[in-house]
Design an enzyme around this catalytic site. Structure first.
Site, PDB file in Angstrom:
ATOM      1  N   LYS A 138      89.390  77.430   9.995  1.00 50.32           N
ATOM      2  CA  LYS A 138      89.483  76.491   8.881  1.00 50.32           C
ATOM      3  C   LYS A 138      88.080  76.165   8.374  1.00 50.32           C
ATOM      4  CE  LYS A 138      93.800  74.111  10.039  1.00 50.32           C
ATOM      5  NZ  LYS A 138      94.416  72.808  10.391  1.00 50.32           N
ATOM      6  N   ARG A 152     114.206  66.241   6.907  1.00 49.64           N
ATOM      7  CA  ARG A 152     114.416  67.403   7.769  1.00 49.64           C
ATOM      8  C   ARG A 152     115.110  67.028   9.077  1.00 49.64           C
ATOM      9  NH1 ARG A 152     109.239  71.209   7.747  1.00 49.64           N
ATOM     10  NH2 ARG A 152     110.856  72.762   7.467  1.00 49.64           N
ATOM     11  N   GLU A 208     110.298  67.738  13.188  1.00 52.34           N
ATOM     12  CA  GLU A 208     110.868  66.448  12.837  1.00 52.34           C
ATOM     13  C   GLU A 208     112.193  66.181  13.540  1.00 52.34           C
ATOM     14  OE1 GLU A 208     108.179  67.862   9.552  1.00 52.34           O
ATOM     15  OE2 GLU A 208     109.902  68.740  10.620  1.00 52.34           O
TER      16      GLU A 208
END
Length: 629
Positions: free
Chosen positions: A280, A394, A366
């Protein structure tokens, strides 16, 4: 301005004729352009700096858009957008009328699937592969998924299905950007990746299976030997067991490794899995050092970086929640904090530092987060699930079946309720009031400012049973916070302004533009505080003293808080003119939140105009009250 190689790229077809040296030059130019562009518009940075070489390699090797690339979660696709004809539109990124920060089918033929929530890519790409197989269309299907998204159960459901689906052409690329490029990802591993992805190895593997299938015990021995041999240098076993041919890990910033490996894999069929390691923030030292800070920055000067000091601004609702969570955890040792991979976004950094044994980041999972909380509640502890409104969608079955049906004591802190601005429709929390309101046992609180947020968090936490507090992204109005942990009565609102003729029933932060509109109209304004249980006594009182009622909410009108008020009046047999204001039955695109709210008539001027238009006959006596004010 000096022309660059990047300026000559109008579509991925222009990449085909470039040699490896030119592709490396293009990588450097593309990375510099991403940095400069995002610094001017804001957006996702760290993840996009990390996918430059991978994006170039994919479009160089595969025949897009005929071949389908599905990006997961989608915020790593700025290089993809730039190379697919949208370079000149990057200045409009995430702005009203501009291009999206995520792949979107209607935006480009190169965006094979709209992705902004995570972990959907493999399912979608598998569906495309099956459709191509059924249609007899020779086509490659590639799902590019981040390591964080691999924590979701949906990923393994898709891979489990793909591994036993015959005659499909599916390549899953794991963009692993959470680990450093360690010694195994070097010359030896590049050689192994080429070997394992090459036609000779693949052919030998298949011929060996055919021959050894005549001698099952020897086949099993060979299979185990292959697994263990690969396992010594790669984490392949899990993916092989799911039916995928695993290759990697390889350096995702090394075109000399990426391109030959992708070319080998392009020549194969069936389920394949390529493990690519990226970093990243690659190429921008500040983002490499702090990829979280540079994950989704606003505008900044690349030469200076993001300013982290400066004058303190008003507290955000997220900060109010984070402070409250730490204070309540200090007072109650039974409190447990849970987040599905949103530690920073949900304001739980300090909670993790102070209460590490009671902090749980379950990853992008989730469904698990909600049922995990249910299990904790079963044993008498007090879970608080910090989750974005859009991501609670979700876990809807778990919310109903595992929490509400059993009336378990779980508190939900729903961040990013209502419109979220630049992230657009995929992340907007427009629906939680509607989908929570129909669930028995559920409490829904809608704080109007920072003070109310803390009060309602305490009230819902102290309530025994499922409860939710929804609040928007960004700062409040600057209201002085309560310092303690006292709550308010569940299901009770409060009148904030007395007037005549019209009564405005406000849910959440729209109380404040409602007060401005009411000043001009001479109207009464009530801060309802709770959608469920609704304050029926207050509703009936206001109906008895006014000519008409107006409800205001920053959620979907259909099935929302206004509907709850109408139901309460119907149940009491009361008929009174009503106007329900809220978000319309449509997906609202990205843009500045204030402008978007004005566009749907939910700023002070819009509220006033809507009331005047609907209740012109009721406003004549009200005007006198306004003049007296």
């Amino acid at each position: 301005m000096t022309s660059t190689l990047l300026d000559s790229i109008q579509s991925p077809a222009d990449l085909k004729g470039l040699d490896r040296r030119e592709l490396q030059v293009l990588s450097d130019e593309l990375r510099a352009f991403v940095l400069e562009s995002v610094s001017r518009t804001g957006g996702h940075l760290s993840s996009n700096l990390g996918t430059v070489e991978l994006t170039i390699a994919l479009h160089h090797v595969f025949n897009t858009p005929h071949d389908r690339i599905v990006w997961d979660v989608g915020h790593q696709t700025y290089p993809h957008k730039i190379l697919t004809g949208r370079k000149n539109q990057m200045g409009t990124l995430r702005q009203e009328g501009g291009i999206s920060g995520f792949p979107r089918r209607r935006e480009s033929v190169y965006d094979a699937f709209g992705t902004a929530h995570s972990s959907t890519s493999i399912s979608a790409a598998l569906g495309m592969a099956v459709a191509s197989r059924n249609a007899g269309t020779p086509r490659k299907h590639i799902a590019v998924i981040g390591d964080g998204a691999m924590t979701a159960g949906m990923v393994f459901e898709a891979m489990n299905n793909a591994g036993v689906t015959p005659d499909i052409d599916l390549l899953v690329i794991l963009n692993d950007n959470d680990m450093s490029i360690s010694p195994p990802v070097g010359a030896l591993n590049r050689y192994l990746a080429r070997l394992l992805s090459g036609s000779f190895y693949s052919a030998a593997r298949n011929v060996g299976k055919a021959v050894l299938s005549k001698v099952p015990p020897v086949l099993e021995l060979a299979r185990r030997f292959e697994e263990h041999a690969k396992g010594m240098v790669t984490p392949a076993t899990l993916f092989e067991e799911l039916g995928f041919n695993y290759v990697g890990p390889i350096d995702g910033h090394d075109l000399d490794s990426l391109i030959p490996t992708l070319q080998n894999l392009r020549g194969q069929s069936g389920p394949r899995f390529l493990h690519v390691v990226t970093k990243k923030g690659q190429g921008y030292k500040l983002a490499e050092a702090d990829p979280v800070l540079y994950h989704g920055p606003g505008k900044f000067d690349p030469a200076v970086g993001i300013a982290t000091g400066g004058k303190a601004s008003r507290k955000t609702f997220t900060q109010v929640f984070g402070d409250w969570l730490c204070d309540m955890a200090e007072a109650d040792p039974k409190l447990v904090g849970i987040t599905p991979a949103m530690r920073e976004g949900s304001g739980m950094v300090e909670f993790e530092r102070r209460f590490p044994d009671r902090y749980f980041d379950v990853g992008i999972a989730e469904q698990h987060a909600v049922t995990f909380a249910a299990g904790i509640a079963c044993e008498g502890q007090k879970p608080v699930v910090a989750i974005y409104s859009t991501f609670l969608q979700r876990a809807y079955d778990q919310l109903i079946h595992d929490v509400a049906l059993q009336d378990l004591d779980v508190t939900f802190a729903l961040d990013r309720a209502g419109l979220v601005g630049a992230d657009g429709a995929t992340h907007a929390g427009n629906y939680d009031i509607s989908f929570l309101r129909c669930i028995p046992n559920m409490v829904i609180a809608t704080p109007s400012d920072e003070k109310e947020c803390r009060l309602l968090l305490s009230a819902c936490y102290q309530h025994v049973g499922p409860a939710s507090v929804r609040y928007p992204r960004g700062a409040g109005v600057g209201a002085a916070e309560a310092s303690g942990l006292e709550g308010v009565a569940i299901g009770r609102g409060v009148v904030r302004r007395e007037g005549k003729g019209i009564a405005i029933l406000a849910f959440g932060t729209l109380l404040h533009p409602a007060l401005v509109a009411a000043q001009a109209l001479g109207a009464t304004v009530a801060d309802m505080r709770f959608v469920k249980p609704i304050d029926r006594a207050l509703i009936l009182d206001l109906a008895s003293r006014h000519d008409a009622l107006v409800t205001i909410e920053d959620g979907a009108v259909m099935g929302g808080a206004g509907s709850a008020v109408s139901e309460a009046l119907n149940e009491a047999g009361i008929t009174i003119p009503m106007l329900n204001l809220g978000l319309p039955d449509q997906f609202i695109d990205h843009g500045d939140v204030a402008a978007l709210m004005a566009g749907v008539g939910l700023d002070a001027a819009g509220i006033e105009a809507s009331i005047r238009k609907r209740f012109a006959e009721n406003l004549a006596p009200v005007a006198k009250v306004a003049a007296a004010d």
